[in-house]
Design an enzyme around this catalytic site. Structure first.
Site, PDB file in Angstrom:
ATOM      1  N   HIS A   1       6.678 -14.368   7.486  1.00 22.81           N
ATOM      2  CA  HIS A   1       6.912 -13.164   8.280  1.00 22.81           C
ATOM      3  C   HIS A   1       5.705 -12.850   9.149  1.00 22.81           C
ATOM      4  O   HIS A   1       5.787 -12.797  10.370  1.00 22.81           O
ATOM      5  CB  HIS A   1       7.252 -11.976   7.379  1.00 22.81           C
TER       6      HIS A   1
ATOM      7  N   GLU B   1       5.887 -13.286  13.224  1.00 27.86           N
ATOM      8  CA  GLU B   1       4.953 -12.355  13.886  1.00 27.86           C
ATOM      9  C   GLU B   1       3.544 -12.730  13.455  1.00 27.86           C
ATOM     10  O   GLU B   1       3.311 -13.006  12.292  1.00 27.86           O
ATOM     11  CB  GLU B   1       5.254 -10.923  13.448  1.00 27.86           C
TER      12      GLU B   1
ATOM     13  N   HIS C   1      15.871 -12.564   9.282  1.00 31.59           N
ATOM     14  CA  HIS C   1      14.955 -13.510   9.941  1.00 31.59           C
ATOM     15  C   HIS C   1      15.422 -14.954   9.740  1.00 31.59           C
ATOM     16  O   HIS C   1      15.383 -15.762  10.675  1.00 31.59           O
ATOM     17  CB  HIS C   1      13.536 -13.356   9.385  1.00 31.59           C
TER      18      HIS C   1
ATOM     19  N   HIS D   1       0.825  -1.212   0.000  1.00 23.70           N
ATOM     20  CA  HIS D   1       0.000   0.000   0.000  1.00 23.70           C
ATOM     21  C   HIS D   1       0.859   1.262   0.000  1.00 23.70           C
ATOM     22  O   HIS D   1       0.517   2.251  -0.632  1.00 23.70           O
ATOM     23  CB  HIS D   1      -1.006  -0.022   1.159  1.00 23.70           C
TER      24      HIS D   1
END
Ligand SMILES: Cc1cc2nc3c(=O)[nH]c(=O)nc-3n(C[C@H](O)[C@H](O)[C@H](O)COP(=O)(O)O)c2cc1C
Length: 430
Positions: free
Chosen positions: A319, A350, A379, A265
């Site tokens: 993620h 998460e 990560h 976005h």
């Protein structure tokens, strides 16, 4: 040639000084007006519009005047507090150009402009923790702004406008040339891990192969990653501004992301700042429909190490999003993966599903840990495969599982990387 210069200089006279410098340089051919007395632009061959920036937009009187300028050859000059080559400055120019319907922008000039003293005092009094607080970086930028526009800025503005007018005189139709110059902007989150950027290279390479002759430029959405990598890769507004200045007439933006979430976005918003000045189209992403997700998952499954045996578990690390906005996407992906192979599992760093939820479903003694991300970055190296007690590998090994970590981003797999140029191709389909 009849030249009109119109400026809005609300607070400080900064933009008025640049306007005067341009007028001095262009000489008697031009008429200089403040926006409050500006004449109808209709009778002029070239209109130079100058303004200060207020809360990210040109001065309001100038916005109203810009709407009166139709089908004109135009030049823009602005003074602002931000660094003139920064993403916020590019956004401001993009917004100004968006307001100039049907105009051809032939030249653009930006320099910093000193803040009005009362406004500066207000900024200096804000605590560093507030969103416009007086941090060392802001202090450095504003201290520099207070010295502008300086003599060098004024000379440069005059020279740029003079060169643009000369260019118009010798090649009056060159700026409205119908030649189309296209580029692809491949936009990724970014990674500080050099090895991880192999995924971006692969996607870029696949795109170049598919669209020979169309240059592909990379941009990162993450400001933190850009900073940590020494600003070697531009933000999307910076890249679009550069492409616009280089005469590109259209850009296809390849969204190198998985989900149509926060980053996607932000990317759409950045592109909309250029909506009138540089036509851009933005691709879909793998998780923007179930069909695309299934195709992506099939190719992901095909990219697993060939030595993995059918009775061994595969745990993908996604993620996710801490506020749960992405949960339904990852829940769906987990279900779809299990349909491909019941020993495929997905958990997120998460958001849901988390590792605690998924761990009881693992029943093989050997588990392949695989990043469910385009890159095998921080990560993958730390949260998934790291030595620390909290890493997924340590937690699983503590429960007696044998772990095999795959330190390869999904984007590095040829089949997955090739999907992104497919999304670009789809932009041309009805
Ligand atoms: C109320 C206020 C809001 C401002 N907002 C911005 C901003 O959003 N971005 C920016 O880069 N500069 C901002 N500035 C700085 C001005 O754009 C800059 O001082 C400019 O040179 C003013 O030009 P002018 O006095 O000729 O209109 C702001 C200044 C004031 C006083």
């Amino acid at each position: 040639m009849k030249i009109l210069i119109v400026y809005a200089s609300r607070e400080t006279g900064n933009s008025a000084r640049v306007a005067q410098a341009i007028a001095d340089r262009l000489g008697p051919e031009c008429s200089l007006f403040s926006v409050s007395q500006a004449p109808d632009p209709g009778g002029f061959d070239f209109v130079a519009l100058g303004f200060g920036i207020y809360r990210g937009w040109p001065d309001g009187d100038m916005i109203a005047y810009m709407k009166r300028c139709r089908k004109k050859k135009v030049g823009l000059f602005m003074t602002l507090g931000a660094w003139p080559d920064s993403a916020p400055a590019a956004n401001c120019l993009g917004r100004a150009e968006g307001l100039l319907a049907d105009c051809t922008v032939c030249v653009k000039f930006a320099c910093q402009g000193a803040y009005a003293p009362e406004f500066l005092a207000r900024l200096q009094s804000l605590p560093p923790t507030s969103s416009h607080g007086w941090t060392p970086e802001r202090a450095r930028r504003i201290t520099e702004a207070m010295k502008h526009p300086d003599a060098e800025d004024l000379t440069r503005a005059g020279e740029m406008f003079s060169a643009a007018i000369e260019h118009l005189r010798t090649q009056p139709s060159v700026t409205s040339s119908p030649i189309q110059k296209k580029a692809v902007a491949a936009v990724f989150f970014g990674s500080t891990v050099p090895r991880a950027r192999e995924a971006y290279r692969k996607i870029t390479e696949e795109t170049e192969k598919r669209f020979p002759g169309v240059p592909v430029f990379q941009a990162y959405t993450s400001e933190i990653v850009r900073k940590r990598t020494g600003y070697t890769v531009p933000s999307l507004p910076e890249l679009l501004k550069k492409l616009q200045l280089e005469g590109y007439t259209g850009v296809d933006v390849l969204a190198g992301l998985l989900s149509p979430g926060e980053e996607y976005h932000r990317l759409l918003r950045d592109v909309s700042g250029f909506s009138r000045s540089l036509p851009c189209r933005v691709t879909q992403v793998p998780f923007s429909s179930l069909g695309r997700m299934r195709e992506f998952l099939n190719r992901t499954a095909a990219s697993l190490p060939p030595e993995r045996k059918p009775d061994e578990d595969v745990l993908f690390m996604g993620h996710g999003n801490p506020d749960g906005r992405a949960d339904f996407i990852y829940m769906t992906a987990a279900q779809e993966l299990a349909k491909i192979d019941p020993r495929f599992h997905l958990a997120c760093v998460e958001g849901a599903p988390g590792l605690d939820e998924v761990m009881p479903k693992l029943n093989a003694k050997k588990v392949y840990l695989v990043p469910f991300m385009l890159v095998a970055g921080d990560h993958a190296l730390n949260d998934m495969a790291g030595e620390e007690e909290e890493s997924w590998r340590s937690r699983l090994e503590a429960k007696g599982f044998r772990c095999e970590c795959v330190l390869r981003g999904l984007g590095e797999a040829e089949g997955v990387a090739a999907l992104f140029p497919d999304y670009l191709k789809a932009l041309d389909e009805p």
